[in-house]
Scaffold this active site. Structure first.
Site, PDB file in Angstrom:
ATOM      1  N   ASP A 195       0.813  -1.101  -0.893  1.00  0.00           N
ATOM      2  CA  ASP A 195       0.283   0.158   0.048  1.00  0.00           C
ATOM      3  C   ASP A 195       0.832   1.555   0.021  1.00  0.00           C
ATOM      4  O   ASP A 195       0.501   2.394  -0.267  1.00  0.00           O
ATOM      5  CB  ASP A 195      -0.788   0.111   1.173  1.00  0.00           C
ATOM      6  CG  ASP A 195      -1.980  -1.019   0.905  1.00  0.00           C
ATOM      7  OD1 ASP A 195      -2.116  -1.823   0.150  1.00  0.00           O
ATOM      8  OD2 ASP A 195      -2.689  -1.479   2.387  1.00  0.00           O
ATOM      9  N   GLN A 252      -1.538  -9.157  -5.977  1.00  0.00           N
ATOM     10  CA  GLN A 252      -0.950  -7.792  -6.344  1.00  0.00           C
ATOM     11  C   GLN A 252       0.270  -8.369  -4.793  1.00  0.00           C
ATOM     12  O   GLN A 252       1.010  -6.985  -5.038  1.00  0.00           O
ATOM     13  CB  GLN A 252      -1.451  -6.813  -5.761  1.00  0.00           C
ATOM     14  CG  GLN A 252      -2.557  -6.048  -6.814  1.00  0.00           C
ATOM     15  CD  GLN A 252      -3.608  -5.374  -6.804  1.00  0.00           C
ATOM     16  OE1 GLN A 252      -3.530  -4.090  -6.206  1.00  0.00           O
ATOM     17  NE2 GLN A 252      -4.715  -6.013  -5.850  1.00  0.00           N
ATOM     18  N   ARG A 253       0.134  -8.749  -3.910  1.00  0.00           N
ATOM     19  CA  ARG A 253       1.271  -9.293  -2.767  1.00  0.00           C
ATOM     20  C   ARG A 253       1.787 -10.728  -3.621  1.00  0.00           C
ATOM     21  O   ARG A 253       1.867 -10.994  -2.522  1.00  0.00           O
ATOM     22  CB  ARG A 253      -0.076  -9.716  -2.119  1.00  0.00           C
ATOM     23  CG  ARG A 253      -0.293  -8.388  -1.222  1.00  0.00           C
ATOM     24  CD  ARG A 253      -0.724  -8.346   0.220  1.00  0.00           C
ATOM     25  NE  ARG A 253      -1.122  -8.674   0.976  1.00  0.00           N
ATOM     26  CZ  ARG A 253      -1.746  -9.510   1.643  1.00  0.00           C
ATOM     27  NH1 ARG A 253      -2.043  -8.004   2.274  1.00  0.00           N
ATOM     28  NH2 ARG A 253      -2.011 -10.811   2.259  1.00  0.00           N
ATOM     29  N   ARG A 260     -16.787  -1.413 -23.304  1.00  0.00           N
ATOM     30  CA  ARG A 260     -17.404  -1.619 -22.399  1.00  0.00           C
ATOM     31  C   ARG A 260     -16.525  -0.473 -21.771  1.00  0.00           C
ATOM     32  O   ARG A 260     -15.890   0.481 -22.083  1.00  0.00           O
ATOM     33  CB  ARG A 260     -16.766  -2.328 -21.799  1.00  0.00           C
ATOM     34  CG  ARG A 260     -17.734  -3.845 -22.028  1.00  0.00           C
ATOM     35  CD  ARG A 260     -17.276  -5.049 -21.865  1.00  0.00           C
ATOM     36  NE  ARG A 260     -18.579  -5.985 -22.424  1.00  0.00           N
ATOM     37  CZ  ARG A 260     -18.202  -7.092 -22.358  1.00  0.00           C
ATOM     38  NH1 ARG A 260     -17.249  -7.815 -22.126  1.00  0.00           N
ATOM     39  NH2 ARG A 260     -19.231  -8.528 -22.915  1.00  0.00           N
ATOM     40  N   MET A 293      -5.728  -2.825  -4.359  1.00  0.00           N
ATOM     41  CA  MET A 293      -5.619  -2.142  -2.949  1.00  0.00           C
ATOM     42  C   MET A 293      -4.887  -1.165  -2.641  1.00  0.00           C
ATOM     43  O   MET A 293      -4.603  -0.314  -4.137  1.00  0.00           O
ATOM     44  CB  MET A 293      -4.254  -3.731  -2.290  1.00  0.00           C
ATOM     45  CG  MET A 293      -5.032  -5.102  -2.250  1.00  0.00           C
ATOM     46  SD  MET A 293      -3.804  -6.051  -1.348  1.00  0.00           S
ATOM     47  CE  MET A 293      -5.541  -7.502  -1.025  1.00  0.00           C
ATOM     48  N   GLY A 294      -5.202  -1.323  -1.403  1.00  0.00           N
ATOM     49  CA  GLY A 294      -5.105  -0.027  -1.133  1.00  0.00           C
ATOM     50  C   GLY A 294      -6.378   0.839   0.065  1.00  0.00           C
ATOM     51  O   GLY A 294      -7.348   1.206  -0.647  1.00  0.00           O
ATOM     52  N   ARG A 295      -5.995   0.325   1.499  1.00  0.00           N
ATOM     53  CA  ARG A 295      -7.153   0.440   2.205  1.00  0.00           C
ATOM     54  C   ARG A 295      -7.324   2.360   2.407  1.00  0.00           C
ATOM     55  O   ARG A 295      -8.803   3.047   2.507  1.00  0.00           O
ATOM     56  CB  ARG A 295      -6.688  -0.301   3.215  1.00  0.00           C
ATOM     57  CG  ARG A 295      -7.617  -0.301   4.679  1.00  0.00           C
ATOM     58  CD  ARG A 295      -6.878  -0.919   5.948  1.00  0.00           C
ATOM     59  NE  ARG A 295      -7.633  -2.663   5.421  1.00  0.00           N
ATOM     60  CZ  ARG A 295      -8.780  -3.033   5.809  1.00  0.00           C
ATOM     61  NH1 ARG A 295      -9.466  -2.299   5.812  1.00  0.00           N
ATOM     62  NH2 ARG A 295      -8.832  -4.264   5.477  1.00  0.00           N
ATOM     63  N   GLU A 338      -9.706   0.151  -2.621  1.00  0.00           N
ATOM     64  CA  GLU A 338     -10.522  -0.751  -2.487  1.00  0.00           C
ATOM     65  C   GLU A 338     -11.320  -0.206  -1.524  1.00  0.00           C
ATOM     66  O   GLU A 338     -12.136  -0.198  -0.850  1.00  0.00           O
ATOM     67  CB  GLU A 338      -9.895  -1.970  -1.907  1.00  0.00           C
ATOM     68  CG  GLU A 338      -8.773  -1.763  -0.807  1.00  0.00           C
ATOM     69  CD  GLU A 338      -7.932  -3.613  -0.537  1.00  0.00           C
ATOM     70  OE1 GLU A 338      -8.442  -3.696  -0.337  1.00  0.00           O
ATOM     71  OE2 GLU A 338      -7.101  -2.376   0.057  1.00  0.00           O
ATOM     72  N   ARG A 344     -18.047  -3.985 -16.733  1.00  0.00           N
ATOM     73  CA  ARG A 344     -17.304  -5.040 -15.957  1.00  0.00           C
ATOM     74  C   ARG A 344     -16.672  -4.184 -14.762  1.00  0.00           C
ATOM     75  O   ARG A 344     -16.386  -3.449 -15.044  1.00  0.00           O
ATOM     76  CB  ARG A 344     -16.482  -6.007 -17.084  1.00  0.00           C
ATOM     77  CG  ARG A 344     -17.439  -6.691 -18.083  1.00  0.00           C
ATOM     78  CD  ARG A 344     -18.477  -7.399 -17.672  1.00  0.00           C
ATOM     79  NE  ARG A 344     -18.720  -7.878 -18.872  1.00  0.00           N
ATOM     80  CZ  ARG A 344     -20.068  -8.176 -18.556  1.00  0.00           C
ATOM     81  NH1 ARG A 344     -21.175  -7.666 -18.758  1.00  0.00           N
ATOM     82  NH2 ARG A 344     -20.963  -9.312 -20.183  1.00  0.00           N
TER      83      ARG A 344
HETATM   84  O1  F6P Z   1      -1.429  -4.927   3.478  1.00  0.00           O
HETATM   85  C1  F6P Z   1      -2.325  -4.247   2.918  1.00  0.00           C
HETATM   86  C2  F6P Z   1      -3.553  -4.842   2.726  1.00  0.00           C
HETATM   87  O2  F6P Z   1      -2.915  -5.340   1.259  1.00  0.00           O
HETATM   88  C3  F6P Z   1      -4.548  -3.790   2.024  1.00  0.00           C
HETATM   89  O3  F6P Z   1      -4.401  -3.198   1.194  1.00  0.00           O
HETATM   90  C4  F6P Z   1      -5.571  -4.823   1.990  1.00  0.00           C
HETATM   91  O4  F6P Z   1      -7.033  -4.350   2.112  1.00  0.00           O
HETATM   92  C5  F6P Z   1      -5.083  -5.879   3.080  1.00  0.00           C
HETATM   93  O5  F6P Z   1      -3.830  -6.206   3.089  1.00  0.00           O
HETATM   94  C6  F6P Z   1      -5.756  -7.339   2.711  1.00  0.00           C
HETATM   95  O6  F6P Z   1      -5.295  -8.024   3.868  1.00  0.00           O
HETATM   96  P1  F6P Z   1      -5.875  -9.890   4.268  1.00  0.00           P
HETATM   97  O7  F6P Z   1      -4.214 -10.297   3.300  1.00  0.00           O
HETATM   98  O8  F6P Z   1      -6.215  -9.933   5.314  1.00  0.00           O
HETATM   99  O9  F6P Z   1      -7.073 -10.027   3.139  1.00  0.00           O
END
Ligand code: F6P
Length: 347
Positions: free
Chosen positions: A128, A279-280, A163, A170-172, A223, A271
């Site tokens: 993030d 992404q992780r 479309r 992600m990005g809380r 998100e 869509r």
């Molecule tokens: O690590 C931060 C993050 O990637 C946020 O962007 C996301 O909301 C959250 O982790 C999701 O976490 P989890 O793996 O617990 O679903």
């Protein structure tokens, strides 16, 4: 010296590169004993797992995603006698210092432990990129590249079908992934948590664009985006009411909600794509491998100099040390100046 290393919070590409760098420098240069603390702070609570790390354990992990030490979202301050238990285990394993690799939650715990006298050094990770005190966290570059590749691919299918496609990244609390991948991918609109979204404005902009003869649109949505309600308050989209140990709800679904609303109001076919944990996962970019390695080396150097209570940080092209407590005061969000660059290409 005995040094424990842990990785906490959501995983991200580059964690293994940090562990490798700490272990190499710690063993080969300082002759320290390096220990892996498993599953984040959970490893320092009763029943947690700790084991020595050797060069053989880490020599082939540079490009591997995830973390060989595993991770969890454990908050010792949310557990009865958590601080006492952490201290007791640090004594039991005879740790002279602990290196905590994490984001705002894990490092927030590290800052509190450091204030309580525990010898801690922090390393900032998170896709993030919302940790203050550093220009960049590792893992972010990889996530931006993955999101950009996805936007490029979505773009051609959106164009072929005329479309509107919404890509949720992600990005809380901060929209760094959205804004950077959106600029890199030429998105027609980028929505971030920092600026609550008025659905009417989004619709107007898309309608204007299509009226001009542009027959498709790609919208990147973080998100954590908040939709303005009738009272003018921004409300985020949670999957349910459950909270983790740090009080965070599970986000997700904003792109779907927006695609329904846009389709209903415009008649354009919509869509949505949620990139989520893609992404992780997987291998870090070359940039993240180098940044993680530099952070790991600096972290063990800080331990060697007994510079506890510090976090490694990138400032310009230098790796510096910054007080953990200061870095934890605020979340680093997308500033207006940066967002304005993205806005030039909206609509
Ligand atoms: O690590 C931060 C993050 O990637 C946020 O962007 C996301 O909301 C959250 O982790 C999701 O976490 P989890 O793996 O617990 O679903």
């Amino acid at each position: 010296m005995n040094v424990g290393v842990l990785t906490g919070g959501g995983d991200c590409p580059g964690l293994n590169a940090v562990i490798r760098a700490i272990t190499y420098k710690g063993i080969n240069h300082y002759n320290y004993n390096i220990y892996g603390i498993y599953e984040g702070w959970k490893g320092l609570l009763n029943g947690g797992r700790v084991a020595p790390l050797t060069i053989e354990d880490v020599h082939e992990i540079l490009g591997r995603g995830g973390t060989i030490l595993k991770t969890s979202r454990t908050n010792p301050f949310n557990i009865k006698d958590g601080l006492k238990k952490v201290r007791k285990n640090i004594e039991k394993y005879r740790f002279d210092a602990v290196i905590a690799v994490g984001g705002e939650d894990t490092l927030g715990v590290a800052a509190k432990l450091s204030q309580a006298g525990v010898h801690i050094v922090g390393v900032p990770k998170t896709i993030d990129n919302d940790v203050s005190g550093t220009d960049q966290t590792f893992g972010f570059d990889t996530a931006v590249q993955i999101a950009t590749d996805a936007i490029d691919r979505v773009r051609s299918t959106a164009e072929a079908h005329n479309r509107v496609v919404l890509v949720e990244v992600m990005g809380r609390h901060a929209g760094w992934i959205a804004v950077k991948s959106g600029i890199a991918g030429g998105a027609h609109m980028i929505l971030v948590p920092e600026y609550p979204v008025d659905i009417d404005k989004v619709v107007t902009s898309i309608v204007k664009r299509h009226a001009r003869g542009e027959e498709f649109s790609v919208i990147v949505v973080a998100e954590g985006v908040k939709l303005l309600n009738e009272k003018g308050r921004g409300v985020a989209m949670a999957q349910d009411n459950k909270k983790d140990a740090f009080g965070h709800v599970r986000l997700g679904g904003i792109a779907y909600a927006l695609s329904l609303a846009i389709e209903e109001r415009t008649g354009f076919e919509c869509r949505n794509v949620i990139l989520g944990h893609i992404q992780r996962g997987g291998t870090p970019t070359a940039y993240d491998r180098v940044l993680s390695t530099r952070y790991g080396i600096r972290a063990i150097e800080l331990v060697h100099k007994k510079q506890y209570g510090k976090m490694t940080a990138l400032r310009g092209n230098k790796i510096v040390a910054t007080p953990l407590v200061d870095a934890m005061k605020n979340v680093k969000t997308v500033d207006k100046e940066f967002y304005k660059i993205a806005e030039v290409f909206f609509g």
